[in-house]
Design an enzyme around this catalytic site. Structure first.
Site, mmCIF file in Angstrom:
data_model
loop_
_atom_site.group_PDB
_atom_site.id
_atom_site.type_symbol
_atom_site.label_atom_id
_atom_site.label_comp_id
_atom_site.label_asym_id
_atom_site.label_seq_id
_atom_site.Cartn_x
_atom_site.Cartn_y
_atom_site.Cartn_z
ATOM 1 N N ASP A 1 0.818 -1.221 0.000
ATOM 2 C CA ASP A 1 0.000 0.000 0.000
ATOM 3 C C ASP A 1 0.847 1.266 0.000
ATOM 4 O O ASP A 1 0.635 2.178 0.796
ATOM 5 C CB ASP A 1 -0.953 -0.005 1.205
ATOM 6 C CG ASP A 1 -2.071 1.028 1.067
ATOM 7 O OD1 ASP A 1 -2.312 1.489 -0.059
ATOM 8 O OD2 ASP A 1 -2.688 1.374 2.094
ATOM 9 N N GLU B 1 2.227 -2.500 -5.176
ATOM 10 C CA GLU B 1 1.993 -1.091 -4.828
ATOM 11 C C GLU B 1 3.246 -0.436 -4.227
ATOM 12 O O GLU B 1 3.188 0.251 -3.210
ATOM 13 C CB GLU B 1 0.783 -0.922 -3.907
ATOM 14 C CG GLU B 1 -0.535 -1.004 -4.643
ATOM 15 C CD GLU B 1 -1.726 -0.505 -3.842
ATOM 16 O OE1 GLU B 1 -1.559 0.366 -2.965
ATOM 17 O OE2 GLU B 1 -2.836 -1.002 -4.112
ATOM 18 N N ASP C 1 -1.155 -9.647 -5.400
ATOM 19 C CA ASP C 1 -2.497 -9.150 -5.118
ATOM 20 C C ASP C 1 -3.316 -9.358 -6.385
ATOM 21 O O ASP C 1 -3.224 -8.580 -7.330
ATOM 22 C CB ASP C 1 -2.435 -7.670 -4.726
ATOM 23 C CG ASP C 1 -3.816 -7.080 -4.480
ATOM 24 O OD1 ASP C 1 -4.806 -7.848 -4.518
ATOM 25 O OD2 ASP C 1 -3.912 -5.861 -4.254
#
Length: 369
Positions: A129, A159, A269
């Site tokens: 993230d 990310e 992911d």
């Protein structure tokens, strides 16, 4: 004999045009520097005065300024904050490099033991993230702490942003770091030196992505076994289900195309729902979902759980198995077998947040010698 140089007269209108261009350029430069200051301050949890000082000293190059900041002793960072008229702030007392020696010392025993033991290896996949700039420095340190704790041989990250990549390059010196891009946000693969030997690598772009997504493929050798490692961040949100399924099909095709003498592991992911996998007819017979292979252990089922992970602060409570690991064994016998799987990143940091809005997946494999 010297001749006096005389400038030719120019019209007032031409002069005004050049002045306006100069003013426009100065305005663009000022805006760009303000953006750089904001990005620097967000990553380091400092203020814009500190950001301006480090950026100016680094020729307004963001990555160089971040390197200088993280290399500086804490007293220099505090002095810079005071000189800028601001305080160091709670985030700036966290130095990602200050305890490098301690981390390396504490994990060296585990590292050498694992390197001597060719009967197993471990892998982490984690969406960290990086797009959330809040508490980024402390959250990055949290991720690095987990890497130091578990000392995985292979790490898949999603990310990642350029400032986060700088932190990893400085903090994870024991790893070869291969990014899937260098702009925007992207995936990265960390491979422990010298145990994991890189053979070759490639990046396969998803042709119809609207989110800069791709597939990072790296061929390695671990304990005499050749592996093809793959990571990706498949298209996000429910509205992009069709594109996500197209990307999954590309991944599965690539896994099957690899040499039958090579073990293939994909992780990342995926943003997948089980119904989407079912619409594709399920996984091919020679490709296994490792979580299912291990008996669907409930303790590591949901990697995106807003009922337990409060980073996003959203009211709706969702539990989804977004992060997955797929495995295609080598045809010439089961040289590598998944052993177990756990979630990581479950503890809140001092800032009151988790390292990411996703839990990480830690998977251990047995190597049959």
């Amino acid at each position: 004999m010297e001749l006096e140089a005389r400038a030719e007269p120019r019209s007032p209108r031409a002069g005004r045009g050049e002045e306006e261009e100069d003013e426009d350029e100065e305005l663009r430069l000022a805006k760009r520097r303000k953006v750089l200051c904001s990005e620097f301050a967000a990553v380091t949890s400092s203020d814009e005065a500190v950001a301006s000082g480090f950026l100016a000293g680094s020729g307004w190059h963001l990555e160089r300024a971040l390197d200088a900041y993280f290399e500086a002793p804490m007293n220099e960072q505090t002095t810079a904050a005071a000189a800028g008229g601001g305080s160091a702030g709670p985030g700036s007392c966290i130095d990602l490099t200050a305890d490098d020696t301690a981390s390396n010392t504490s994990s060296s025993g585990a590292d050498s033991k694992q390197q001597d033991d060719d009967s197993s290896f471990s892998l982490i996949t984690w969406n960290i993230d990086g797009l959330d700039l809040g508490n980024l420095q402390e959250r990055a340190r949290g991720v690095c702490s987990y890497l130091a704790l578990y000392s995985p041989d292979v790490v898949f990250l999603q990310e990642v942003i350029p400032p986060y990549l700088c932190i990893l390059q400085r903090r994870a010196g024991g790893y070869t770091i291969i990014p899937g891009n260098v702009d925007g946000y992207f995936t990265a693969m960390l491979l422990k030196k010298p145990r994991v030997k890189v053979l070759k690598q490639e990046i396969i772009r998803f042709p119809t992505t609207s989110m800069m997504r791709n597939l990072l493929v790296v061929h390695v050798n671990i304990s005499g076994n050749e592996l093809c490692l793959m990571t990706s961040h498949l298209e996000s949100t429910r509205d992009h289900s069709k594109e996500r399924m197209k990307q999954l099909q590309i991944v599965l095709n690539k896994m099957q195309e690899e040499s039958q003498s090579t073990t293939v592991i994909f992780g990342g992911d995926t943003n997948l729902r089980d119904s989407e996998v079912a619409k594709l007819g399920g996984l091919p017979k020679n490709i296994t979902d490792i979580w299912e292979f291990l008996g669907k252990p409930q303790h590591c089922r949901y990697t995106w759980d807003t009922s337990s992970n409060t980073n996003l602060r959203i009211e709706s409570k969702c539990k989804l198995r977004f992060d997955r690991l797929y495995f295609r064994p080598a045809a010439e016998g089961g040289h590598i077998i998944p052993r177990n799987m756990d979630l990581i990143g479950l503890e809140k940091l001092d800032c009151g947040r988790f390292p990411s809005d996703h839990w990480g997946l830690l998977c251990r494999f047995d190597v049959i010698l």
